[in-house]
Each structure stands twice: as structure tokens, then as C-alpha cells.
Scaffold this motif. Sequence first.
Motif, PDB file in Angstrom:
ATOM      1  N   ASP A 102      34.301  14.275 -19.698  1.00 38.51           N
ATOM      2  CA  ASP A 102      34.063  15.665 -20.093  1.00 38.51           C
ATOM      3  C   ASP A 102      34.990  16.607 -19.321  1.00 38.51           C
ATOM      4  O   ASP A 102      35.505  17.578 -19.881  1.00 38.51           O
ATOM      5  N   ALA A 103      35.198  16.312 -18.052  1.00 35.18           N
ATOM      6  CA  ALA A 103      36.101  17.134 -17.241  1.00 35.18           C
ATOM      7  C   ALA A 103      37.512  17.115 -17.798  1.00 35.18           C
ATOM      8  O   ALA A 103      38.216  18.135 -17.793  1.00 35.18           O
ATOM      9  N   PHE A 104      37.944  15.958 -18.306  1.00 33.51           N
ATOM     10  CA  PHE A 104      39.303  15.862 -18.814  1.00 33.51           C
ATOM     11  C   PHE A 104      39.499  16.630 -20.112  1.00 33.51           C
ATOM     12  O   PHE A 104      40.608  17.064 -20.417  1.00 33.51           O
ATOM     13  N   PHE A 105      38.429  16.828 -20.865  1.00 37.81           N
ATOM     14  CA  PHE A 105      38.543  17.601 -22.090  1.00 37.81           C
ATOM     15  C   PHE A 105      38.125  19.058 -21.908  1.00 37.81           C
ATOM     16  O   PHE A 105      38.225  19.850 -22.857  1.00 37.81           O
ATOM     17  N   ALA A 106      37.697  19.436 -20.715  1.00 38.54           N
ATOM     18  CA  ALA A 106      37.281  20.823 -20.478  1.00 38.54           C
ATOM     19  C   ALA A 106      38.388  21.829 -20.800  1.00 38.54           C
ATOM     20  O   ALA A 106      38.109  22.881 -21.401  1.00 38.54           O
ATOM     21  N   PRO A 107      39.655  21.568 -20.440  1.00 40.90           N
ATOM     22  CA  PRO A 107      40.697  22.537 -20.799  1.00 40.90           C
ATOM     23  C   PRO A 107      40.857  22.723 -22.304  1.00 40.90           C
ATOM     24  O   PRO A 107      41.277  23.790 -22.754  1.00 40.90           O
ATOM     25  N   VAL A 108      40.545  21.680 -23.075  1.00 40.43           N
ATOM     26  CA  VAL A 108      40.651  21.796 -24.529  1.00 40.43           C
ATOM     27  C   VAL A 108      39.653  22.827 -25.048  1.00 40.43           C
ATOM     28  O   VAL A 108      39.942  23.570 -25.989  1.00 40.43           O
ATOM     29  N   ALA A 109      38.475  22.880 -24.432  1.00 38.11           N
ATOM     30  CA  ALA A 109      37.485  23.878 -24.853  1.00 38.11           C
ATOM     31  C   ALA A 109      38.036  25.290 -24.691  1.00 38.11           C
ATOM     32  O   ALA A 109      37.828  26.153 -25.560  1.00 38.11           O
ATOM     33  N   PHE A 110      38.752  25.540 -23.605  1.00 37.75           N
ATOM     34  CA  PHE A 110      39.379  26.859 -23.442  1.00 37.75           C
ATOM     35  C   PHE A 110      40.475  27.078 -24.487  1.00 37.75           C
ATOM     36  O   PHE A 110      40.653  28.197 -24.989  1.00 37.75           O
ATOM     37  N   ARG A 111      41.215  26.038 -24.827  1.00 34.84           N
ATOM     38  CA  ARG A 111      42.242  26.184 -25.861  1.00 34.84           C
ATOM     39  C   ARG A 111      41.618  26.472 -27.228  1.00 34.84           C
ATOM     40  O   ARG A 111      42.149  27.265 -27.999  1.00 34.84           O
ATOM     41  N   VAL A 112      40.522  25.813 -27.530  1.00 40.34           N
ATOM     42  CA  VAL A 112      39.813  26.093 -28.785  1.00 40.34           C
ATOM     43  C   VAL A 112      39.434  27.569 -28.841  1.00 40.34           C
ATOM     44  O   VAL A 112      39.597  28.243 -29.866  1.00 40.34           O
ATOM     45  N   GLN A 113      38.948  28.102 -27.729  1.00 37.51           N
ATOM     46  CA  GLN A 113      38.530  29.499 -27.663  1.00 37.51           C
ATOM     47  C   GLN A 113      39.724  30.451 -27.779  1.00 37.51           C
ATOM     48  O   GLN A 113      39.662  31.465 -28.497  1.00 37.51           O
ATOM     49  N   THR A 114      40.817  30.133 -27.099  1.00 39.77           N
ATOM     50  CA  THR A 114      41.988  31.016 -27.083  1.00 39.77           C
ATOM     51  C   THR A 114      42.699  31.059 -28.426  1.00 39.77           C
ATOM     52  O   THR A 114      43.086  32.137 -28.900  1.00 39.77           O
ATOM     53  N   TYR A 115      42.878  29.894 -29.041  1.00 42.92           N
ATOM     54  CA  TYR A 115      43.717  29.802 -30.244  1.00 42.92           C
ATOM     55  C   TYR A 115      42.911  29.689 -31.536  1.00 42.92           C
ATOM     56  O   TYR A 115      43.505  29.580 -32.615  1.00 42.92           O
ATOM     57  N   GLY A 116      41.593  29.699 -31.446  1.00 42.27           N
ATOM     58  CA  GLY A 116      40.772  29.602 -32.645  1.00 42.27           C
ATOM     59  C   GLY A 116      40.949  28.288 -33.382  1.00 42.27           C
ATOM     60  O   GLY A 116      40.933  28.257 -34.621  1.00 42.27           O
ATOM     61  N   LEU A 117      41.130  27.200 -32.643  1.00 39.46           N
ATOM     62  CA  LEU A 117      41.334  25.891 -33.271  1.00 39.46           C
ATOM     63  C   LEU A 117      40.072  25.480 -34.020  1.00 39.46           C
ATOM     64  O   LEU A 117      38.955  25.636 -33.530  1.00 39.46           O
ATOM     65  N   VAL A 118      40.267  24.938 -35.208  1.00 41.80           N
ATOM     66  CA  VAL A 118      39.146  24.627 -36.096  1.00 41.80           C
ATOM     67  C   VAL A 118      38.733  23.167 -35.930  1.00 41.80           C
ATOM     68  O   VAL A 118      39.552  22.251 -36.085  1.00 41.80           O
ATOM     69  N   LEU A 119      37.465  22.955 -35.622  1.00 37.17           N
ATOM     70  CA  LEU A 119      36.868  21.634 -35.483  1.00 37.17           C
ATOM     71  C   LEU A 119      35.668  21.538 -36.411  1.00 37.17           C
ATOM     72  O   LEU A 119      35.149  22.565 -36.875  1.00 37.17           O
ATOM     73  N   ASP A 120      35.202  20.317 -36.679  1.00 35.95           N
ATOM     74  CA  ASP A 120      33.978  20.197 -37.466  1.00 35.95           C
ATOM     75  C   ASP A 120      32.781  20.611 -36.600  1.00 35.95           C
ATOM     76  O   ASP A 120      32.914  20.873 -35.399  1.00 35.95           O
ATOM     77  N   ALA A 121      31.616  20.693 -37.213  1.00 30.37           N
ATOM     78  CA  ALA A 121      30.451  21.280 -36.538  1.00 30.37           C
ATOM     79  C   ALA A 121      30.065  20.562 -35.246  1.00 30.37           C
ATOM     80  O   ALA A 121      29.857  21.230 -34.220  1.00 30.37           O
ATOM     81  N   PRO A 122      29.961  19.223 -35.212  1.00 31.17           N
ATOM     82  CA  PRO A 122      29.582  18.576 -33.940  1.00 31.17           C
ATOM     83  C   PRO A 122      30.607  18.783 -32.835  1.00 31.17           C
ATOM     84  O   PRO A 122      30.243  19.013 -31.679  1.00 31.17           O
ATOM     85  N   ALA A 123      31.894  18.703 -33.175  1.00 34.28           N
ATOM     86  CA  ALA A 123      32.936  18.886 -32.160  1.00 34.28           C
ATOM     87  C   ALA A 123      32.975  20.327 -31.673  1.00 34.28           C
ATOM     88  O   ALA A 123      33.140  20.594 -30.479  1.00 34.28           O
ATOM     89  N   ASP A 124      32.829  21.268 -32.599  1.00 32.92           N
ATOM     90  CA  ASP A 124      32.814  22.674 -32.216  1.00 32.92           C
ATOM     91  C   ASP A 124      31.617  22.985 -31.315  1.00 32.92           C
ATOM     92  O   ASP A 124      31.743  23.729 -30.334  1.00 32.92           O
TER      93      ASP A 124
END
Length: 230
Positions: free
Chosen positions: A162-184
Motif C-alpha cells: 500500500d505504501a508503494f502505491f500511495a503516491p499513485v493516489a496523489f497522482r489520481v487526485q492531481t490529474y483526475g485519472l479515471v479508474l473503475d469504482a473499486p480502484a477509485d
Amino acid sequence: MKRMYELYIANKNYSSWSLRPWVLLRELRIAFVEHQLFFGDASGWDDYRKISPAGKVPCLVDGDTVVWDSLSIAEYLAERHAAVWPAEGGARAWARSAAAEMHSGFNELRNRCSMSCGLKVRLFEYPAALDRDVARIGALWNEGLRRFGGPFLAGSTFTAVDAFFAPVAFRVQTYGLVLDAPADAYAKRLLGLPSMKAWYADGIKETIRDLPHEEETLRMGTVLEDLRAR
């Protein structure tokens, strides 16, 4: 007195590599002393290279032992703290593999969507390579949540994957990256962690700007909102 780890990190707004061990230590409630250097400010880096000749962050110091690179730090901590990786063998193998894939892959995501916590950005282009990276991340997250029951990637507790993917969560927030419902929902779950909220709050308070990071963001998209302190 028990000796505490010392963790060297860079700007919380920019440094995705620094975030990984920092959030891992915070979520596992492992005590450490934080030392922060700043991209965009030359002071302190020469002295830091005497500690870590690679001159990169993050770096963990444990007495006379110096450990650099986020994956190496996670494994060093795992030798001393059982909760770093899942206890069950299958979950642990999957978590290590997923973390290693994040550590060495997703180059288009890294290059096009650099971490900048305090910004909201609309990308100029969304090439097929980025689409593949985002789809692969979504697939990985869905696989982990489905196989191990959530709410975290390898089970009921926060671990290094989870720690290794934590920066991706910030990228999703910054760039509005679209994921399906469970991933989002998982990305939002990470963003809602107390440690992630604390990192974000510190990041948007920073006033030091690193020109290469700023120029890279402007090459890739339009800044819609800048929430950082002036």
C-alpha cells in the motif's frame, strides 16, 4: 533509551519516493526522526552526501547502518518489524511482486504525471502508454482487493505494498485519472489515511519550488488549481 530510525526525505509536494517509507513508518506506528531536504534549495545536500553518497532520497539511518532506496528500506524494516509485509505466504509473495512492479515500472505515468500534491492539472495528451499504465494499476488493485478481501491491497491491514502505491493516489487526485469504482474507492481510502492527510497538509505548506519539477508539470498540462502556500 531506544535508538530511533532517522529518515531523510525531500519536498513532500514532489517526492513520491520519500513518501513510501514515510507513510509506511507512520501507518505502522514505528517511531522515527524526520530530516527534510528540499529540491530547489541547495543547502544541506553536500552534508547529506556524506551520509548517503548516492545523494538521493529517501534514506534510512539506523545507528551505523545506512539504507537507501525505498524498496531496500522496506525490506530492511521487514527484517525488524513483522507487520511490514503480510503474514500469509501467498499474500506476502503477491504484495512483494506488486510493490516491485510499481518500483520499477509505470514509466509513462511517472514521466507524464509527476507528483505534485497541491496542484490540479488537466493533461494536454492522454497517450495509449498512459492508458495502459493506469489500466494495469487498476487491474492490480482490483486483483489484490478481490483475492485478499481488502480494505487494503493484501488484506485487512496496511502493508508495504500500500505504501508503494500511495503516491499513485496523489497522482489520481492531481490529474483526475479515471479508474473503475473499486480502484477509485481504494485511492480515496489511501488519501483518507491520517498519515496521507498529514503528508498532504505539510506538502501544501511548502513554499520552496523546484524549477525542473514545475517546468515538467507545465509541459504536460494546464494547471487548473494551485492550492500550495505562496
